[in-house]
Design a protein around this motif. Structure first.
Motif, PDB file in Angstrom:
ATOM      1  N   ILE A   1      24.006  15.468  34.884  1.00 43.31           N
ATOM      2  CA  ILE A   1      22.530  15.455  35.324  1.00 43.31           C
ATOM      3  C   ILE A   1      21.793  16.889  34.648  1.00 43.31           C
ATOM      4  CG2 ILE A   1      20.984  15.780  37.331  1.00 43.31           C
ATOM      5  CD1 ILE A   1      23.279  14.636  38.927  1.00 43.31           C
ATOM      6  N   LEU A   2      20.730  16.459  34.158  1.00 45.64           N
ATOM      7  CA  LEU A   2      20.124  17.650  33.224  1.00 45.64           C
ATOM      8  C   LEU A   2      18.750  17.776  33.993  1.00 45.64           C
ATOM      9  CD1 LEU A   2      19.963  19.734  30.961  1.00 45.64           C
ATOM     10  CD2 LEU A   2      19.057  17.758  29.605  1.00 45.64           C
ATOM     11  N   ILE A   3      18.479  19.194  34.296  1.00 45.83           N
ATOM     12  CA  ILE A   3      17.154  19.454  34.941  1.00 45.83           C
ATOM     13  C   ILE A   3      16.587  20.471  34.209  1.00 45.83           C
ATOM     14  CG2 ILE A   3      16.045  20.355  36.893  1.00 45.83           C
ATOM     15  CD1 ILE A   3      18.803  19.463  38.699  1.00 45.83           C
ATOM     16  N   LEU A   4      15.209  20.217  33.729  1.00 40.04           N
ATOM     17  CA  LEU A   4      14.737  20.917  32.581  1.00 40.04           C
ATOM     18  C   LEU A   4      13.196  21.516  33.712  1.00 40.04           C
ATOM     19  CD1 LEU A   4      15.132  18.341  30.158  1.00 40.04           C
ATOM     20  CD2 LEU A   4      15.849  20.699  29.670  1.00 40.04           C
ATOM     21  N   ASP A   5      13.117  22.755  33.673  1.00 38.48           N
ATOM     22  CA  ASP A   5      12.079  23.164  34.464  1.00 38.48           C
ATOM     23  C   ASP A   5      10.870  23.745  33.676  1.00 38.48           C
ATOM     24  OD1 ASP A   5      10.129  24.607  36.327  1.00 38.48           O
ATOM     25  OD2 ASP A   5      11.848  25.727  37.325  1.00 38.48           O
ATOM     26  N   GLU A   6      10.072  23.327  33.032  1.00 40.60           N
ATOM     27  CA  GLU A   6       8.991  23.716  32.145  1.00 40.60           C
ATOM     28  C   GLU A   6       9.340  24.177  30.878  1.00 40.60           C
ATOM     29  OE1 GLU A   6       5.623  23.292  32.776  1.00 40.60           O
ATOM     30  OE2 GLU A   6       5.548  23.418  34.862  1.00 40.60           O
ATOM     31  N   PRO A   7      10.408  23.125  30.261  1.00 42.56           N
ATOM     32  CA  PRO A   7      11.053  23.543  28.983  1.00 42.56           C
ATOM     33  C   PRO A   7      10.116  23.833  27.766  1.00 42.56           C
ATOM     34  CG  PRO A   7      11.001  21.030  29.276  1.00 42.56           C
ATOM     35  CD  PRO A   7      10.265  21.729  30.775  1.00 42.56           C
ATOM     36  N   THR A   8       8.848  23.535  27.944  1.00 42.32           N
ATOM     37  CA  THR A   8       7.972  23.789  26.785  1.00 42.32           C
ATOM     38  C   THR A   8       7.036  24.964  27.152  1.00 42.32           C
ATOM     39  OG1 THR A   8       6.287  22.163  27.403  1.00 42.32           O
ATOM     40  CG2 THR A   8       7.935  21.480  25.694  1.00 42.32           C
ATOM     41  N   ALA A   9       7.107  25.537  28.147  1.00 41.99           N
ATOM     42  CA  ALA A   9       6.243  26.834  28.578  1.00 41.99           C
ATOM     43  C   ALA A   9       6.108  27.699  27.532  1.00 41.99           C
ATOM     44  CB  ALA A   9       6.598  27.280  29.769  1.00 41.99           C
ATOM     45  N   GLY A  10       4.968  28.188  27.131  1.00 38.48           N
ATOM     46  CA  GLY A  10       4.680  29.324  26.295  1.00 38.48           C
ATOM     47  C   GLY A  10       5.114  29.019  24.876  1.00 38.48           C
ATOM     48  N   LEU A  11       5.609  27.838  24.426  1.00 34.22           N
ATOM     49  CA  LEU A  11       5.550  27.592  22.850  1.00 34.22           C
ATOM     50  C   LEU A  11       4.330  26.869  22.249  1.00 34.22           C
ATOM     51  CD1 LEU A  11       9.017  25.712  23.428  1.00 34.22           C
ATOM     52  CD2 LEU A  11       8.703  28.177  22.882  1.00 34.22           C
ATOM     53  N   ASP A  12       4.279  27.504  21.032  1.00 29.37           N
ATOM     54  CA  ASP A  12       3.067  26.743  20.171  1.00 29.37           C
ATOM     55  C   ASP A  12       3.254  25.305  20.077  1.00 29.37           C
ATOM     56  OD1 ASP A  12       4.666  25.899  17.854  1.00 29.37           O
ATOM     57  OD2 ASP A  12       4.884  28.087  17.552  1.00 29.37           O
ATOM     58  N   PRO A  13       2.160  24.444  19.696  1.00 29.25           N
ATOM     59  CA  PRO A  13       2.164  22.933  19.763  1.00 29.25           C
ATOM     60  C   PRO A  13       3.538  22.516  18.937  1.00 29.25           C
ATOM     61  CG  PRO A  13      -0.086  23.873  19.254  1.00 29.25           C
ATOM     62  CD  PRO A  13       0.921  24.912  19.498  1.00 29.25           C
ATOM     63  N   GLY A  14       3.706  22.803  17.865  1.00 28.00           N
ATOM     64  CA  GLY A  14       4.886  22.570  16.932  1.00 28.00           C
ATOM     65  C   GLY A  14       6.263  22.659  17.541  1.00 28.00           C
ATOM     66  N   ALA A  15       6.630  23.748  17.967  1.00 23.91           N
ATOM     67  CA  ALA A  15       7.876  24.187  18.890  1.00 23.91           C
ATOM     68  C   ALA A  15       7.780  23.273  20.173  1.00 23.91           C
ATOM     69  CB  ALA A  15       7.797  25.686  19.267  1.00 23.91           C
ATOM     70  N   HIS A  16       6.606  23.131  20.835  1.00 22.13           N
ATOM     71  CA  HIS A  16       6.531  22.193  22.069  1.00 22.13           C
ATOM     72  C   HIS A  16       7.004  20.773  21.606  1.00 22.13           C
ATOM     73  CE1 HIS A  16       4.172  20.685  25.543  1.00 22.13           C
ATOM     74  NE2 HIS A  16       4.467  19.617  24.952  1.00 22.13           N
ATOM     75  N   GLN A  17       6.529  20.300  20.460  1.00 23.45           N
ATOM     76  CA  GLN A  17       6.833  18.935  19.998  1.00 23.45           C
ATOM     77  C   GLN A  17       8.230  18.915  19.797  1.00 23.45           C
ATOM     78  OE1 GLN A  17       5.176  16.072  20.535  1.00 23.45           O
ATOM     79  NE2 GLN A  17       6.889  14.694  19.716  1.00 23.45           N
ATOM     80  N   GLU A  18       8.998  19.928  19.148  1.00 17.34           N
ATOM     81  CA  GLU A  18      10.250  19.793  18.612  1.00 17.34           C
ATOM     82  C   GLU A  18      11.144  20.013  19.846  1.00 17.34           C
ATOM     83  OE1 GLU A  18      10.665  23.450  16.273  1.00 17.34           O
ATOM     84  OE2 GLU A  18       9.787  22.545  14.474  1.00 17.34           O
ATOM     85  N   ILE A  19      10.772  20.723  20.881  1.00 15.37           N
ATOM     86  CA  ILE A  19      11.484  20.674  22.128  1.00 15.37           C
ATOM     87  C   ILE A  19      11.505  19.360  22.681  1.00 15.37           C
ATOM     88  CG2 ILE A  19      11.708  21.660  24.461  1.00 15.37           C
ATOM     89  CD1 ILE A  19      12.793  23.531  22.141  1.00 15.37           C
ATOM     90  N   LEU A  20      10.453  18.662  22.953  1.00 14.09           N
ATOM     91  CA  LEU A  20      10.428  17.427  23.582  1.00 14.09           C
ATOM     92  C   LEU A  20      11.323  16.306  22.650  1.00 14.09           C
ATOM     93  CD1 LEU A  20       6.637  16.997  24.391  1.00 14.09           C
ATOM     94  CD2 LEU A  20       8.638  17.688  26.018  1.00 14.09           C
ATOM     95  N   GLU A  21      11.166  16.624  21.442  1.00 14.48           N
ATOM     96  CA  GLU A  21      12.106  15.564  20.561  1.00 14.48           C
ATOM     97  C   GLU A  21      13.467  16.048  20.805  1.00 14.48           C
ATOM     98  OE1 GLU A  21      10.685  16.187  16.830  1.00 14.48           O
ATOM     99  OE2 GLU A  21       8.732  15.016  17.085  1.00 14.48           O
ATOM    100  N   MET A  22      13.904  17.107  21.000  1.00 15.38           N
ATOM    101  CA  MET A  22      15.302  17.546  21.368  1.00 15.38           C
ATOM    102  C   MET A  22      15.741  16.782  22.675  1.00 15.38           C
ATOM    103  SD  MET A  22      16.517  21.323  22.215  1.00 15.38           S
ATOM    104  CE  MET A  22      15.817  20.948  24.039  1.00 15.38           C
TER     105      MET A  22
END
Length: 303
Positions: free
Chosen positions: A165-186
């Motif tokens: 079970i993987l719980i992610l609490d605001e995993p893209t917080a504080g990232l720029d749009p590019g890094a935000h999208q990369e984390i979601l793809e990850m």
């Protein structure tokens, strides 16, 4: 692995003047392999809820089943719980502390008492899974990495424990749009490879609408809504009333409706399933076609 919560209550400052019921009789099930989204305004109980799922907090009443194990019972091994439930906190890179990335990722597996060979294999697999090259990044200091890379390294430390079970609490917080999208793809890549049950806590309604199978809305310590993204985000007035936004596409239709342009009535059906920009564009185009403002063939104005 399934998560089942029964009548969960947690009270802060119990017996004091500022006593607060952060969770109030919460009952909820997240099915095996499901990708659930958890939303709610600040103070709604989201963080308190997820901290119960790997026993960082103990409830005042109620039960939590991870698989078939009631983790609220006395004598349950915390190590066993945390092997099964991986929790990635907001800004997890703040918890990086070892001299190298590979040492940081290895910290959890070492605490499991694994062999050096197994630890090395898990570190290699976890780094590759989050998009970091063990040969390039493994020997580097985590503090030399970019913001997005630090976030990936921190997630790798959780993934190396191989949680079910993987719980992610605001995993893209504080990232720029590019890094935000990369984390979601990850995150999507991790789910595809490990097939783990996933709970995503986020204030980004577009991410929740696009990624999740189901959305859970918390308000004042209770589950206020629980359904598919289309079902939940169709409750636009209620969501607004408890301080939540809508996906951008839904927000546009909401504004149009309040301006007297009810797209649903003009296209002859509900628009509850509209969650993306493209879907919004399609129904608006259909409305304009039906009104004669544009032609079906060219999309150009006729009037």
């Amino acid at each position: 692995m399934r998560v089942k919560i029964e009548n969960l209550t947690h009270i802060y400052n119990q017996g004091q003047a500022n006593e607060t019921a952060a969770l109030d009789d919460v009952t909820l099930t997240i099915e095996d392999g499901e990708f659930a989204g958890l939303i709610g305004h600040t103070g709604s109980g989201k963080s308190t809820l997820v901290q119960h799922l790997n026993a960082l907090l103990k409830p005042h009443s109620g039960k939590i089943f991870i698989g078939d194990t009631d983790i609220t019972e006395k004598g349950v091994s915390l190590m066993d719980i945390r092997k099964k439930v991986g929790l990635v906190f907001q800004y997890p890179e703040h918890q990086l502390f070892e001299a190298t990335v590979e040492e940081d990722v290895a910290f959890g597996p070492k605490n499991l008492g694994l062999s050096e060979e197994e630890i090395a294999q898990r570190v290699d697999e976890a780094l590759r899974l989050v998009g970091l090259d063990p040969e390039v990044h493994g020997k580097r200091s985590p503090f030399e990495l970019s913001g997005g890379q630090k976030r990936r390294a921190a997630v790798a430390g959780v993934i190396a424990m191989k949680p079910e079970i993987l719980i992610l609490d605001e995993p893209t917080a504080g990232l720029d749009p590019g890094a935000h999208q990369e984390i979601l793809e990850m995150i999507q890549h991790i789910r595809k490879e490990q097939k783990c049950t996933t709970l995503l806590v986020s204030h980004n309604m577009d991410d929740i609408a696009r990624l999740c199978d189901r959305v859970i809305v918390m308000n004042k310590g209770k589950v206020a809504l629980n359904g598919t993204p289309a079902e939940v985000f169709s409750q636009d007035d209620f969501l607004k009333s408890i301080g939540l936004g809508l996906p951008a596409a839904k927000e546009l239709l909401y504004i149009m409706k309040n301006k007297g342009i009810d797209v649903a009535s003009r296209v002859g059906g509900a628009v509850a399933d509209v969650l993306t920009d493209q879907q919004a564009a399609d129904v608006i185009f259909e409305m304009l076609q039906k009104s004669g403002k544009i032609s079906a063939g060219t999309g150009m104005e006729e009037k």
